[in-house]
Motif scaffolding. Sequence first.
Motif, PDB file in Angstrom:
ATOM      1  N   ALA A  79       7.727   7.195   3.031  1.00 41.79           N
ATOM      2  CA  ALA A  79       6.927   6.653   4.131  1.00 41.79           C
ATOM      3  C   ALA A  79       7.790   5.654   4.889  1.00 41.79           C
ATOM      4  O   ALA A  79       8.706   5.043   4.330  1.00 41.79           O
ATOM      5  N   GLU A 128       0.830  -1.209   0.000  1.00 40.76           N
ATOM      6  CA  GLU A 128       0.000   0.000   0.000  1.00 40.76           C
ATOM      7  C   GLU A 128       0.864   1.257   0.000  1.00 40.76           C
ATOM      8  O   GLU A 128       0.593   2.212  -0.739  1.00 40.76           O
ATOM      9  N   ARG A 129       1.923   1.267   0.818  1.00 37.26           N
ATOM     10  CA  ARG A 129       2.805   2.441   0.866  1.00 37.26           C
ATOM     11  C   ARG A 129       3.550   2.621  -0.452  1.00 37.26           C
ATOM     12  O   ARG A 129       3.754   3.749  -0.913  1.00 37.26           O
ATOM     13  N   VAL A 139       7.952   2.237   7.466  1.00 39.80           N
ATOM     14  CA  VAL A 139       7.263   1.039   7.931  1.00 39.80           C
ATOM     15  C   VAL A 139       8.259   0.242   8.775  1.00 39.80           C
ATOM     16  O   VAL A 139       9.403   0.045   8.355  1.00 39.80           O
ATOM     17  N   VAL A 174       9.900   4.160   0.134  1.00 33.38           N
ATOM     18  CA  VAL A 174       9.429   3.573   1.387  1.00 33.38           C
ATOM     19  C   VAL A 174      10.647   3.042   2.131  1.00 33.38           C
ATOM     20  O   VAL A 174      11.478   2.336   1.553  1.00 33.38           O
ATOM     21  N   GLN A 230       1.643   4.443  -2.950  1.00 38.03           N
ATOM     22  CA  GLN A 230       1.335   5.836  -2.624  1.00 38.03           C
ATOM     23  C   GLN A 230       2.560   6.739  -2.637  1.00 38.03           C
ATOM     24  O   GLN A 230       2.451   7.924  -2.999  1.00 38.03           O
TER      25      GLN A 230
END
Length: 388
Positions: A127, A12-13, A129, A20, A16
């Motif tokens: 992003a 998902e990241r 994670v 990441v 977007q």
Amino acid sequence: MLDRRLTAILYERLEQFPAVALLGPRQVGKTTLAQAVGDQRPSLYLDLESPPDRDKLSDPIDYLSSHAGKLVILDEIQRVPALFQSLRGLIDQGRRQGRTAGQFLLLGSASIDLLAQSSETLAGRIAYVELAPFDVLEVAAESSETLWVRGGLPESFLARSDRASMIWREQFIRTYLERDIPQFDARTPAETLRRLWTMLAHHQGGLLNTAQLARGLALDGRTVNRYLDLLVDLLLVRRLAPYHVNVGKRLVRSPKLYLRDAGLVHALLRLPTREALLGHPVVGASWEGFVIENLIGCAPDGTQASFYRTAVGAEIDLLLELPNGETWAVEIKRGLAPTPDRGFHQALEDLRPDQAWIVYSGEERYRKPGGITVIGLRELCSTLQACA
């Protein structure tokens, strides 16, 4: 390979954001997960601990531009911090050409340094994670006790025997002390850090007392804090912050310290089996740390975790402030007949949380007076995950 719950979030990241960062301690499975993602699309993998791979990036813009359109996986990215400036230019170039997401997957095992380096240059483009060791929702229900004893690092958990798992963890600790940590801080003596690590294992879940640690290590407090910062940065130690709220009480303000992987606690204390662990004084604190890591790992993004303790003994082991505005109070008990302490009842009166739970080592769910629900760890993790 066990399926990781984080896989869907990672995809998902990548859909977007152009970059990441997948963070986690060494040997937690970052490379395995990243390569599995890379197998699903055109990709390029570079290990920045490998001199030949680093040499390919002597002119990073030229080399990486020749692989435009691929997912570029850069392992141990903190080894080459100068790359971040080049990545910014490549990401902006890709945006102008219509590639707005999924350009770079960056793997790192030092969170604070990586966050600082990347946030300065890739703000709005990246992003983050965090991949933790296996949790109870990623293993079979009958393997939960094994997960607690061996910890969630894949090689340790999946070892063919408790003895093989223990040998692996001992070598993991030795490698971290002698090879990995000096890469981040060459001033840290391996033997001193091992003693600190072992002291933390003996005092799992204890309040931070820098002066006591300093006396035990014959060091000054500033040096001890620097070592602790390093262990937190490497995602090996958690500083659980105290909850601060104006309730008219005198609150404890020191954080609690936990080694984040229970298997490493047991290796440092030479507890290779469940039987050895159950006969050791650390058993309760070990279970508490194990539960806390699992619950925080399963909580929705944006959840704030802390503990509550007053000077007169009111205490909640874990407070979770969820993104939906609810506050959950969690008491942690090892055993099949958990009874909340008086301090827990007093803390509930102080804070009036939305939910009050007792996590125990059984599986049956039932209610106790005062609106308290007794629940197994696996079910509470599932309940938290459903709040996402």
